[in-house]
Design a protein around this motif. Structure first.
Motif, PDB file in Angstrom:
ATOM      1  N   SER A 124       6.504  65.565 -19.950  1.00 55.30           N
ATOM      2  CA  SER A 124       7.747  64.950 -19.488  1.00 55.30           C
ATOM      3  C   SER A 124       8.324  65.699 -18.299  1.00 55.30           C
ATOM      4  O   SER A 124       8.672  65.098 -17.276  1.00 55.30           O
ATOM      5  CB  SER A 124       8.752  64.920 -20.637  1.00 55.30           C
ATOM      6  N   GLU A 125       8.436  67.003 -18.437  1.00 50.51           N
ATOM      7  CA  GLU A 125       9.069  67.781 -17.376  1.00 50.51           C
ATOM      8  C   GLU A 125       8.202  67.862 -16.127  1.00 50.51           C
ATOM      9  O   GLU A 125       8.707  67.972 -15.017  1.00 50.51           O
ATOM     10  CB  GLU A 125       9.413  69.179 -17.895  1.00 50.51           C
ATOM     11  N   ALA A 126       6.874  67.768 -16.300  1.00 52.48           N
ATOM     12  CA  ALA A 126       5.980  67.779 -15.146  1.00 52.48           C
ATOM     13  C   ALA A 126       5.929  66.418 -14.460  1.00 52.48           C
ATOM     14  O   ALA A 126       5.632  66.333 -13.264  1.00 52.48           O
ATOM     15  CB  ALA A 126       4.578  68.196 -15.574  1.00 52.48           C
ATOM     16  N   THR A 127       6.214  65.342 -15.192  1.00 52.14           N
ATOM     17  CA  THR A 127       6.132  63.996 -14.625  1.00 52.14           C
ATOM     18  C   THR A 127       7.366  63.650 -13.810  1.00 52.14           C
ATOM     19  O   THR A 127       7.265  63.296 -12.631  1.00 52.14           O
ATOM     20  CB  THR A 127       5.934  62.964 -15.747  1.00 52.14           C
ATOM     21  N   ASP A 128       8.545  63.723 -14.443  1.00 51.65           N
ATOM     22  CA  ASP A 128       9.765  63.375 -13.709  1.00 51.65           C
ATOM     23  C   ASP A 128      10.927  64.270 -14.119  1.00 51.65           C
ATOM     24  O   ASP A 128      12.077  63.867 -14.079  1.00 51.65           O
ATOM     25  CB  ASP A 128      10.129  61.899 -13.895  1.00 51.65           C
ATOM     26  N   GLY A 129      10.609  65.487 -14.476  1.00 53.89           N
ATOM     27  CA  GLY A 129      11.631  66.422 -14.918  1.00 53.89           C
ATOM     28  C   GLY A 129      11.787  67.604 -13.988  1.00 53.89           C
ATOM     29  O   GLY A 129      11.601  67.490 -12.769  1.00 53.89           O
ATOM     30  N   ALA A 130      12.087  68.758 -14.552  1.00 51.10           N
ATOM     31  CA  ALA A 130      12.420  69.942 -13.757  1.00 51.10           C
ATOM     32  C   ALA A 130      11.229  70.519 -13.010  1.00 51.10           C
ATOM     33  O   ALA A 130      11.412  71.328 -12.095  1.00 51.10           O
ATOM     34  CB  ALA A 130      13.023  71.017 -14.674  1.00 51.10           C
ATOM     35  N   ALA A 131      10.000  70.127 -13.400  1.00 48.66           N
ATOM     36  CA  ALA A 131       8.803  70.645 -12.727  1.00 48.66           C
ATOM     37  C   ALA A 131       8.014  69.533 -12.048  1.00 48.66           C
ATOM     38  O   ALA A 131       6.820  69.691 -11.786  1.00 48.66           O
ATOM     39  CB  ALA A 131       7.912  71.377 -13.729  1.00 48.66           C
ATOM     40  N   ALA A 132       8.667  68.427 -11.754  1.00 55.46           N
ATOM     41  CA  ALA A 132       7.973  67.295 -11.124  1.00 55.46           C
ATOM     42  C   ALA A 132       7.294  67.732  -9.828  1.00 55.46           C
ATOM     43  O   ALA A 132       7.903  68.394  -8.986  1.00 55.46           O
ATOM     44  CB  ALA A 132       8.955  66.161 -10.848  1.00 55.46           C
ATOM     45  N   GLY A 133       6.019  67.383  -9.705  1.00 59.30           N
ATOM     46  CA  GLY A 133       5.275  67.689  -8.488  1.00 59.30           C
ATOM     47  C   GLY A 133       4.593  69.042  -8.489  1.00 59.30           C
ATOM     48  O   GLY A 133       3.805  69.330  -7.577  1.00 59.30           O
ATOM     49  N   ALA A 134       4.832  69.886  -9.485  1.00 56.35           N
ATOM     50  CA  ALA A 134       4.199  71.202  -9.535  1.00 56.35           C
ATOM     51  C   ALA A 134       2.744  71.075  -9.960  1.00 56.35           C
ATOM     52  O   ALA A 134       2.368  70.182 -10.720  1.00 56.35           O
ATOM     53  CB  ALA A 134       4.954  72.120 -10.487  1.00 56.35           C
ATOM     54  N   HIS A 135       1.928  71.991  -9.503  1.00 56.07           N
ATOM     55  CA  HIS A 135       0.483  71.969  -9.789  1.00 56.07           C
ATOM     56  C   HIS A 135       0.205  72.381 -11.239  1.00 56.07           C
ATOM     57  O   HIS A 135      -0.408  71.638 -12.002  1.00 56.07           O
ATOM     58  CB  HIS A 135      -0.237  72.890  -8.813  1.00 56.07           C
ATOM     59  N   VAL A 136       0.667  73.568 -11.625  1.00 58.19           N
ATOM     60  CA  VAL A 136       0.460  74.072 -12.982  1.00 58.19           C
ATOM     61  C   VAL A 136       1.824  74.327 -13.616  1.00 58.19           C
ATOM     62  O   VAL A 136       2.646  75.065 -13.057  1.00 58.19           O
ATOM     63  CB  VAL A 136      -0.374  75.376 -13.005  1.00 58.19           C
ATOM     64  N   VAL A 137       2.066  73.711 -14.761  1.00 55.61           N
ATOM     65  CA  VAL A 137       3.350  73.821 -15.452  1.00 55.61           C
ATOM     66  C   VAL A 137       3.111  74.351 -16.859  1.00 55.61           C
ATOM     67  O   VAL A 137       2.209  73.875 -17.566  1.00 55.61           O
ATOM     68  CB  VAL A 137       4.048  72.448 -15.538  1.00 55.61           C
ATOM     69  N   PHE A 138       3.922  75.318 -17.265  1.00 57.11           N
ATOM     70  CA  PHE A 138       3.927  75.758 -18.659  1.00 57.11           C
ATOM     71  C   PHE A 138       5.273  75.388 -19.248  1.00 57.11           C
ATOM     72  O   PHE A 138       6.321  75.844 -18.793  1.00 57.11           O
ATOM     73  CB  PHE A 138       3.705  77.271 -18.769  1.00 57.11           C
ATOM     74  N   GLY A 139       5.240  74.506 -20.251  1.00 56.19           N
ATOM     75  CA  GLY A 139       6.458  74.092 -20.926  1.00 56.19           C
ATOM     76  C   GLY A 139       6.649  74.906 -22.186  1.00 56.19           C
ATOM     77  O   GLY A 139       5.736  75.029 -22.998  1.00 56.19           O
ATOM     78  N   VAL A 140       7.838  75.449 -22.361  1.00 57.85           N
ATOM     79  CA  VAL A 140       8.147  76.361 -23.460  1.00 57.85           C
ATOM     80  C   VAL A 140       9.160  75.702 -24.387  1.00 57.85           C
ATOM     81  O   VAL A 140      10.178  75.179 -23.925  1.00 57.85           O
ATOM     82  CB  VAL A 140       8.738  77.678 -22.915  1.00 57.85           C
ATOM     83  N   ILE A 141       8.897  75.758 -25.688  1.00 56.19           N
ATOM     84  CA  ILE A 141       9.875  75.343 -26.683  1.00 56.19           C
ATOM     85  C   ILE A 141      10.415  76.587 -27.374  1.00 56.19           C
ATOM     86  O   ILE A 141       9.652  77.370 -27.949  1.00 56.19           O
ATOM     87  CB  ILE A 141       9.250  74.410 -27.745  1.00 56.19           C
ATOM     88  N   LEU A 142      11.724  76.788 -27.275  1.00 54.88           N
ATOM     89  CA  LEU A 142      12.413  77.884 -27.953  1.00 54.88           C
ATOM     90  C   LEU A 142      13.441  77.247 -28.877  1.00 54.88           C
ATOM     91  O   LEU A 142      14.561  76.954 -28.469  1.00 54.88           O
ATOM     92  CB  LEU A 142      13.106  78.811 -26.940  1.00 54.88           C
ATOM     93  N   GLY A 143      13.060  76.994 -30.099  1.00 49.93           N
ATOM     94  CA  GLY A 143      13.947  76.314 -31.038  1.00 49.93           C
ATOM     95  C   GLY A 143      13.739  76.838 -32.437  1.00 49.93           C
ATOM     96  O   GLY A 143      13.641  78.051 -32.649  1.00 49.93           O
ATOM     97  N   THR A 144      13.644  75.933 -33.395  1.00 53.56           N
ATOM     98  CA  THR A 144      13.344  76.337 -34.760  1.00 53.56           C
ATOM     99  C   THR A 144      12.006  77.054 -34.814  1.00 53.56           C
ATOM    100  O   THR A 144      11.794  77.962 -35.618  1.00 53.56           O
ATOM    101  CB  THR A 144      13.322  75.111 -35.692  1.00 53.56           C
ATOM    102  N   GLY A 145      11.086  76.639 -33.962  1.00 55.49           N
ATOM    103  CA  GLY A 145       9.818  77.323 -33.763  1.00 55.49           C
ATOM    104  C   GLY A 145       9.650  77.650 -32.294  1.00 55.49           C
ATOM    105  O   GLY A 145      10.548  77.408 -31.474  1.00 55.49           O
ATOM    106  N   VAL A 146       8.496  78.206 -31.942  1.00 57.33           N
ATOM    107  CA  VAL A 146       8.188  78.531 -30.546  1.00 57.33           C
ATOM    108  C   VAL A 146       6.830  77.922 -30.225  1.00 57.33           C
ATOM    109  O   VAL A 146       5.828  78.216 -30.881  1.00 57.33           O
ATOM    110  CB  VAL A 146       8.156  80.053 -30.307  1.00 57.33           C
ATOM    111  N   GLY A 147       6.816  77.036 -29.237  1.00 56.76           N
ATOM    112  CA  GLY A 147       5.573  76.395 -28.834  1.00 56.76           C
ATOM    113  C   GLY A 147       5.457  76.335 -27.329  1.00 56.76           C
ATOM    114  O   GLY A 147       6.350  76.782 -26.594  1.00 56.76           O
ATOM    115  N   GLY A 148       4.369  75.772 -26.874  1.00 51.67           N
ATOM    116  CA  GLY A 148       4.170  75.658 -25.439  1.00 51.67           C
ATOM    117  C   GLY A 148       3.110  74.631 -25.123  1.00 51.67           C
ATOM    118  O   GLY A 148       2.303  74.246 -25.980  1.00 51.67           O
ATOM    119  N   GLY A 149       3.138  74.164 -23.889  1.00 48.81           N
ATOM    120  CA  GLY A 149       2.150  73.204 -23.425  1.00 48.81           C
ATOM    121  C   GLY A 149       1.803  73.469 -21.975  1.00 48.81           C
ATOM    122  O   GLY A 149       2.648  73.932 -21.194  1.00 48.81           O
TER     123      GLY A 149
END
Length: 300
Positions: free
Chosen positions: A112-137
């Motif tokens: 989502s963030e790489a498509t039309d979010g805060a990282a739109a247009g970036a080559h390599v994006v690491f998305g971080v989840i900091l919530g009840t758990g911790v994940g990444g994509g």
């Protein structure tokens, strides 16, 4: 029309997106706790409601905790344990009468963030989840990278890097190990650390507010959190060297992170200068469901 479903432990959200990314339909229902068949029916009901409201048939993407095992074709690693060991993607395809695309919820956030979010247009994006758990994509050129074992981006179950003596062996993790990044960097982990050193129960937002008001114990806990997060992200930078790191989940709303992290990550990363942007998400808690909808154009 693209329909996205975010399958959470307490709620299931649906969104339908037009080709321009505009949300045409949105609805949430409670997740049937511990009820696999009920979960399938709830998802089918949301898809039917979206299509009835809009008078069109859509593609369906699913964001879920865990991932489909390439070895077995069954869901694994979900903290919604009723889903584990189930052919969730195939069962949903049968229920809905069409192919579905299913991805880990952190991967969907990153898409989502790489498509039309805060990282739109970036080559390599690491998305971080900091919530009840911790994940990444990990997303490269708009396409999610799942990896050979379907676990790419699962940095939350790596150990805390460069642990201090007082951080060893670390809290127990539900995965069966101790000292995973999730046990330190999740919301419950942050709150548990504050309780340990202060004897007081507080939410992450309350801890941050207390630190801003001058509470020295809260300030020390926030300092520890920032340092641990920087250590974890530095290893991500060393391994995949992303153009942008996007933070999501409840703790991404801590504004102090964005000013403090770049210099701290730079101090730990194996580089002379850190040019990776560390930014807050654009779509908030809608990013996962939007990413699920975008799976059709984003994943081959």
């Amino acid at each position: 029309m693209r329909i996205g479903i975010d399958l959470g432990g307490t709620k299931i959200e649906a969104v339908a997106l037009g080709d321009d990314g505009a949300a045409l339909f949105r609805r949430r229902v409670p997740t049937p706790a511990g009820d696999y068949a009920g979960t399938l029916a709830a998802i089918a009901g949301l898809v039917a409601a979206a299509e009835a409201a809009l008078g069109a048939r859509g593609t369906v993407g699913i964001a879920t905790p865990g991932a489909i095992s390439p070895a077995t074709g069954l869901l694994k690693n979900s903290n919604s344990t009723v889903l584990n060991g189930r052919p969730l993607d195939r069962d949903l395809a049968d229920t809905l009468g069409r192919a579905v695309r299913l991805e880990n919820d952190a991967n969907c956030f990153a898409v989502s963030e790489a498509t039309d979010g805060a990282a739109a247009g970036a080559h390599v994006v690491f998305g971080v989840i900091l919530g009840t758990g911790v994940g990444g994509g990990v997303v490269v050129d708009g396409r999610v990278v799942t990896g050979r074992n379907g676990i790419a981006g699962e940095w939350g179950h790596a150990p805390l890097p460069w642990p201090r003596d007082d951080e060893r062996p670390g809290p127990a993790c539900y995965c069966g190990r101790r000292g995973c990044l999730e046990t330190f960097l999740s919301g419950p982990g942050f709150a548990r650390d504050f309780l340990r050193v202060s004897g007081r129960t507080a939410t992450p937002n309350e801890i941050v507010a207390a630190a801003a008001a001058g509470d020295p114990v809260a300030q020390a806990c926030v300092e520890d959190y920032l340092d641990r997060l920087a250590r974890g992200l530095a290893v991500v930078v060393d391994v995949i060297d992303p153009d942008v790191i996007v933070l999501g989940g409840g703790l991404s709303n801590i504004d102090a992170l964005y000013a403090a992290l770049p210099q701290r990550v730079e101090a730990y990363a194996f580089t002379d200068r850190l040019d990776t942007a560390i930014v807050k998400n654009r779509h908030g808690d809608s990013s996962g469901v939007r990413g699920a909808a975008w799976l059709w154009p984003a994943v081959a």
